[in-house]
Design an enzyme around this catalytic site. Structure first.
Site, PDB file in Angstrom:
ATOM      1  N   HIS A  29     -38.169  -5.732 -18.856  1.00  0.00           N
ATOM      2  CA  HIS A  29     -39.103  -4.628 -19.119  1.00  0.00           C
ATOM      3  C   HIS A  29     -39.995  -5.024 -20.274  1.00  0.00           C
ATOM      4  O   HIS A  29     -39.540  -5.585 -21.262  1.00  0.00           O
ATOM      5  CB  HIS A  29     -38.369  -3.317 -19.422  1.00  0.00           C
ATOM      6  CG  HIS A  29     -37.306  -3.429 -20.466  1.00  0.00           C
ATOM      7  ND1 HIS A  29     -36.090  -4.026 -20.210  1.00  0.00           N
ATOM      8  CD2 HIS A  29     -37.271  -3.043 -21.760  1.00  0.00           C
ATOM      9  CE1 HIS A  29     -35.348  -3.993 -21.302  1.00  0.00           C
ATOM     10  NE2 HIS A  29     -36.043  -3.407 -22.266  1.00  0.00           N
ATOM     11  N   ASP A  61     -40.690   5.738 -21.863  1.00  0.00           N
ATOM     12  CA  ASP A  61     -39.411   5.480 -22.516  1.00  0.00           C
ATOM     13  C   ASP A  61     -38.763   6.820 -22.877  1.00  0.00           C
ATOM     14  O   ASP A  61     -39.412   7.740 -23.347  1.00  0.00           O
ATOM     15  CB  ASP A  61     -39.625   4.628 -23.773  1.00  0.00           C
ATOM     16  CG  ASP A  61     -38.323   4.025 -24.275  1.00  0.00           C
ATOM     17  OD1 ASP A  61     -38.179   2.795 -24.171  1.00  0.00           O
ATOM     18  OD2 ASP A  61     -37.446   4.786 -24.758  1.00  0.00           O
ATOM     19  N   ILE A  62     -37.451   6.896 -22.672  1.00  0.00           N
ATOM     20  CA  ILE A  62     -36.727   8.145 -22.908  1.00  0.00           C
ATOM     21  C   ILE A  62     -36.637   8.468 -24.409  1.00  0.00           C
ATOM     22  O   ILE A  62     -36.443   9.629 -24.780  1.00  0.00           O
ATOM     23  CB  ILE A  62     -35.324   8.066 -22.259  1.00  0.00           C
ATOM     24  CG1 ILE A  62     -34.777   9.444 -21.965  1.00  0.00           C
ATOM     25  CG2 ILE A  62     -34.365   7.249 -23.106  1.00  0.00           C
ATOM     26  CD1 ILE A  62     -33.551   9.431 -21.064  1.00  0.00           C
TER      27      ILE A  62
HETATM   28  P1  AMP Z   1     -34.563  -2.814 -24.930  1.00  0.00           P
HETATM   29  O1  AMP Z   1     -33.821  -2.613 -26.220  1.00  0.00           O
HETATM   30  O2  AMP Z   1     -35.785  -3.643 -25.079  1.00  0.00           O
HETATM   31  O3  AMP Z   1     -33.638  -3.284 -23.822  1.00  0.00           O
HETATM   32  O4  AMP Z   1     -35.126  -1.389 -24.540  1.00  0.00           O
HETATM   33  C1  AMP Z   1     -34.504  -0.505 -23.664  1.00  0.00           C
HETATM   34  C2  AMP Z   1     -35.322   0.752 -23.700  1.00  0.00           C
HETATM   35  O5  AMP Z   1     -34.950   1.552 -22.591  1.00  0.00           O
HETATM   36  C3  AMP Z   1     -35.123   1.611 -24.951  1.00  0.00           C
HETATM   37  O6  AMP Z   1     -36.376   1.784 -25.610  1.00  0.00           O
HETATM   38  C4  AMP Z   1     -34.566   2.918 -24.403  1.00  0.00           C
HETATM   39  O7  AMP Z   1     -35.024   4.049 -25.103  1.00  0.00           O
HETATM   40  C5  AMP Z   1     -35.046   2.887 -22.966  1.00  0.00           C
HETATM   41  N1  AMP Z   1     -34.260   3.638 -22.010  1.00  0.00           N
HETATM   42  C6  AMP Z   1     -32.912   3.633 -21.853  1.00  0.00           C
HETATM   43  N2  AMP Z   1     -32.550   4.447 -20.840  1.00  0.00           N
HETATM   44  C7  AMP Z   1     -33.688   4.965 -20.342  1.00  0.00           C
HETATM   45  C8  AMP Z   1     -33.988   5.879 -19.290  1.00  0.00           C
HETATM   46  N3  AMP Z   1     -33.013   6.416 -18.525  1.00  0.00           N
HETATM   47  N4  AMP Z   1     -35.274   6.199 -19.050  1.00  0.00           N
HETATM   48  C9  AMP Z   1     -36.256   5.672 -19.823  1.00  0.00           C
HETATM   49  N5  AMP Z   1     -36.051   4.805 -20.818  1.00  0.00           N
HETATM   50  C10 AMP Z   1     -34.790   4.460 -21.085  1.00  0.00           C
END
Ligand code: AMP
Length: 123
Positions: free
Chosen positions: A107, A36-37
């Protein structure tokens, strides 16, 4: 309210197409996992199916048996390889508006590496 169709412009679809980078931790024919970023724990891995599924319910009802087996096994393998199995970890699949899902591609978050806060306020 009707369930929204899959949006191919979501950020995880772009990662799957190689249009934006990720820190990959696992890949097979049906699954990709990356860090996760914005990690919320020492271990914070996102596991996604390569197919275009918006949510866990969409995946569970519409994915092939091969995809479901691959996804389930991958979550097990990645958890073990991340070193969180012994002390424990949390799986989260936020779903749509009430679940506060930000990215509309299924995810599962694997969170661990420390004792996590309780799941919901007041729990
Ligand atoms: P959700 O709120 O369950 O949809 O989680 C989305 C997750 O994606 C969050 O924890 C973000 O930090 C993560 N995220 C968003 N963009 C990226 C990215 N480019 N690479 C990795 N993680 C990401």
């Amino acid at each position: 309210m009707a369930v929204q169709p899959y949006d191919p412009e979501n950020i995880f679809a772009k990662i799957l197409r190689g249009e934006i980078p990720c820190t990959k931790v696992y890949e097979d024919d049906h699954v990709l996992a990356f860090n996760d970023i914005a990690p919320q724990a020492p271990t914070h891995v996102l596991v996604i199916p390569k197919g275009s599924y918006t949510s866990y319910d969409d995946f569970a009802l519409n994915a092939s048996d091969a995809e479901i087996v691959a996804y389930t096994r991958a979550i097990g393998k990645i958890s073990k390889e991340a070193g969180v199995v012994e002390d424990g970890y949390r799986l989260i699949a936020n779903t749509r508006e009430h679940g506060r899902q930000d990215v509309p591609h299924l995810h599962v978050h694997i969170l661990g590496g420390e004792k996590l806060p309780r799941m919901l306020p007041g729990a």
